[in-house]
Design an enzyme around this catalytic site. Sequence first.
Site, PDB file in Angstrom:
ATOM      1  N   GLY A 198       0.861  -1.179   0.000  1.00 18.05           N
ATOM      2  CA  GLY A 198       0.000   0.000   0.000  1.00 18.05           C
ATOM      3  C   GLY A 198       0.892   1.221   0.000  1.00 18.05           C
ATOM      4  N   GLU A 199       0.590   2.168   0.842  1.00 17.11           N
ATOM      5  CA  GLU A 199       1.427   3.373   0.937  1.00 17.11           C
ATOM      6  C   GLU A 199       1.690   3.584   2.425  1.00 17.11           C
ATOM      7  OE1 GLU A 199       3.262   6.860   0.931  1.00 17.11           O
ATOM      8  OE2 GLU A 199       1.237   6.863   1.759  1.00 17.11           O
ATOM      9  N   SER A 200       2.947   3.547   2.801  1.00 14.79           N
ATOM     10  CA  SER A 200       3.254   3.410   4.223  1.00 14.79           C
ATOM     11  C   SER A 200       2.845   4.629   5.058  1.00 14.79           C
ATOM     12  CB  SER A 200       4.734   3.067   4.433  1.00 14.79           C
ATOM     13  OG  SER A 200       5.564   3.885   3.658  1.00 14.79           O
ATOM     14  N   CYS A 237       6.001  -5.507   1.064  1.00 15.53           N
ATOM     15  CA  CYS A 237       6.149  -4.179   0.483  1.00 15.53           C
ATOM     16  C   CYS A 237       5.965  -3.073   1.534  1.00 15.53           C
ATOM     17  CB  CYS A 237       5.221  -4.038  -0.707  1.00 15.53           C
ATOM     18  SG  CYS A 237       5.825  -2.818  -1.861  1.00 15.53           S
ATOM     19  N   ARG A 280      12.535   3.396   1.684  1.00 16.46           N
ATOM     20  CA  ARG A 280      11.147   3.212   1.215  1.00 16.46           C
ATOM     21  C   ARG A 280      11.000   2.984  -0.270  1.00 16.46           C
ATOM     22  NH1 ARG A 280       6.939   7.718   2.578  1.00 16.46           N
ATOM     23  NH2 ARG A 280       5.807   6.424   1.107  1.00 16.46           N
ATOM     24  N   ILE A 298       6.719  -3.554  -6.708  1.00 18.05           N
ATOM     25  CA  ILE A 298       5.951  -2.350  -7.053  1.00 18.05           C
ATOM     26  C   ILE A 298       6.382  -1.221  -6.111  1.00 18.05           C
ATOM     27  CG2 ILE A 298       3.652  -1.353  -7.354  1.00 18.05           C
ATOM     28  CD1 ILE A 298       2.612  -4.328  -7.528  1.00 18.05           C
ATOM     29  N   ARG A 299       7.110  -0.243  -6.628  1.00 22.53           N
ATOM     30  CA  ARG A 299       7.671   0.837  -5.787  1.00 22.53           C
ATOM     31  C   ARG A 299       8.252   0.252  -4.500  1.00 22.53           C
ATOM     32  NH1 ARG A 299       2.948   2.406  -7.336  1.00 22.53           N
ATOM     33  NH2 ARG A 299       1.980   2.326  -5.289  1.00 22.53           N
ATOM     34  N   HIS A 301       5.682  -8.879  -3.815  1.00 25.52           N
ATOM     35  CA  HIS A 301       4.261  -9.232  -3.604  1.00 25.52           C
ATOM     36  C   HIS A 301       4.000 -10.709  -3.898  1.00 25.52           C
ATOM     37  CE1 HIS A 301       2.569  -5.164  -3.013  1.00 25.52           C
ATOM     38  NE2 HIS A 301       3.642  -4.810  -3.700  1.00 25.52           N
ATOM     39  N   GLU A 360       1.629 -12.442  -2.897  1.00 23.87           N
ATOM     40  CA  GLU A 360       0.181 -12.724  -2.938  1.00 23.87           C
ATOM     41  C   GLU A 360      -0.360 -12.593  -4.358  1.00 23.87           C
ATOM     42  OE1 GLU A 360       1.595 -10.089  -1.811  1.00 23.87           O
ATOM     43  OE2 GLU A 360       0.494  -8.306  -2.446  1.00 23.87           O
TER      44      GLU A 360
END
Length: 200
Positions: free
Chosen positions: A54-56, A83, A111, A139-140, A175, A177
């Site tokens: 997600g976005e931390s 992630c 990050r 992903i990022r 990821h 999953e």
Amino acid sequence: MDGKIGVLALQGDVSEHIAAFEQVIRERQVNIPVVEVRLPGDMEGLIALAIPGGESTTFMRLIDQNGLREEIRNFSGGIFATCAGMVVTAREVKDESRFAPLGIVNTVVNRNAFGRQRESFEADIPVAGIASPFHAVFIRAPVVELAGPDVEPLAVLPQGIVGLRSGKHLILAFHPEIGGDLRLHHLFLDGILSLPRPGA
Ligand code: GLN
């Protein structure tokens, strides 16, 4: 087997994590419910907690808003973090003053270690404990740049550690999953359930 697996359901690819764990549980023929975690009461009876990507920054805000910080910090089960999960469980996040991470794993995390050119990429990487390379989707993605002696690196790229074990916790920059390869979920549950792995 008593206990449940929780998936932190504040943000990110929650349904993919739930589907992956439900499949692994079916494959192992054990009866463990997978539940969504939003509030402290949802942590009751958990033997494991998945923290999705997600976005931390947003993640930490929602964790604090929902009163989950101490609950997760004091959790005695295993954490499966991917992630952004690698970022929020760290001891320290480099060059980040907007939030304090949970400090569960003895790591210093960068990050966005792969920069803009390589925001997202896929690579077959060797992972300790897995027989053949794992097709990893980044992903990022973050990396761990510094780790304490209690951290066992499982996968390393030139930028840093992208997979590690710390006690019962399994922490991944990519990821697992998504992509249908559930060997890392099995590896994680081996540590939690101490059961032999099917086909290992
Ligand atoms: N680098 C992102 C962050 O720090 C995480 C990206 C992800 O989870 N896909 O929030």
